[in-house]
Design an enzyme around this catalytic site. Sequence first.
Site: not given
Ligand code: PXP
Length: 244
Positions: A51, A19, A214-215, A8, A44, A71, A191-192, A101
């Site tokens: 972003h 910037r 992503g994060h 992501n 996303h 997404e 997610h996480d 998020t």
């Molecule tokens: N899946 C979905 C549906 C999300 O909205 C996100 C965050 O944008 C992620 C996965 C990825 O989550 P993370 O950034 O915590 O890895």
Amino acid sequence: METRLSVNINKFATLRNARGGNNPDLLKVAMDCELFGAQGITVHPRPDERHIRYSDVRELKPLVKTEFNIEGYPDKNLMDLVLEVKPDQLTLVPDPPDAITSNAGWDTIKHFDFLREIVSLAKQNGIRVSVFMEPNKARIFKAAELGADRIELYTEPYAANYSIDKAKAIMPFVQAAEWAAEAGLGLNAGHDLSLENLAFFASEIPNLLEVSIGHALVCDTLYFGLENTIQMYKRQLSAASMRN
Ligand code: PXP
């Protein structure tokens, strides 16, 4: 079967937007992610384009050679973009426009009629549909009735509880994976997820097709660089596939 890694790239866009210029170049980041081993690119776009911008999505489409996953909340603007760009996969997320998020999965029972129309529109256009969900049996079976191809399990509660009791944290997700298989749905997760908690998740959920991360991956990139980081995540997934 090895779980695929979709990166992501939202947070790279956040950095670029800080910037107002084009550093880092998001298109190059996406192509480099693929070069370094990512098997998918996830974006996303949110209504305020804080972003990923809609224009990024249009520019990324011809460049992404792996799997392109868009997404988001399927309002008219997002669906117009999706039908124009035709990604490989659309992941439906019920996030309100001001959410920092994604913070919940769909209630596929309550929103059945709305989601059914969206799913059928995407599928008529050859786009695979995944629905972001919590491990809830009735809702998962309803997702299959929508005509969705996959669900994406919302893993934030797993990640939050991993360090307290990982065996307990994974339990609802193992159960959800069984329900998804029973309902004929493919399984994604996200997610996480992180270098700390990914291998255990992937080794306990044997039929996991894809994770979108992503994060944590972007944070790891600060220390290890993009190529090393992607390889580290992929090694976690390979090791997990050998265990399950
Ligand atoms: N899946 C979905 C549906 C999300 O909205 C996100 C965050 O944008 C992620 C996965 C990825 O989550 P993370 O950034 O915590 O890895």
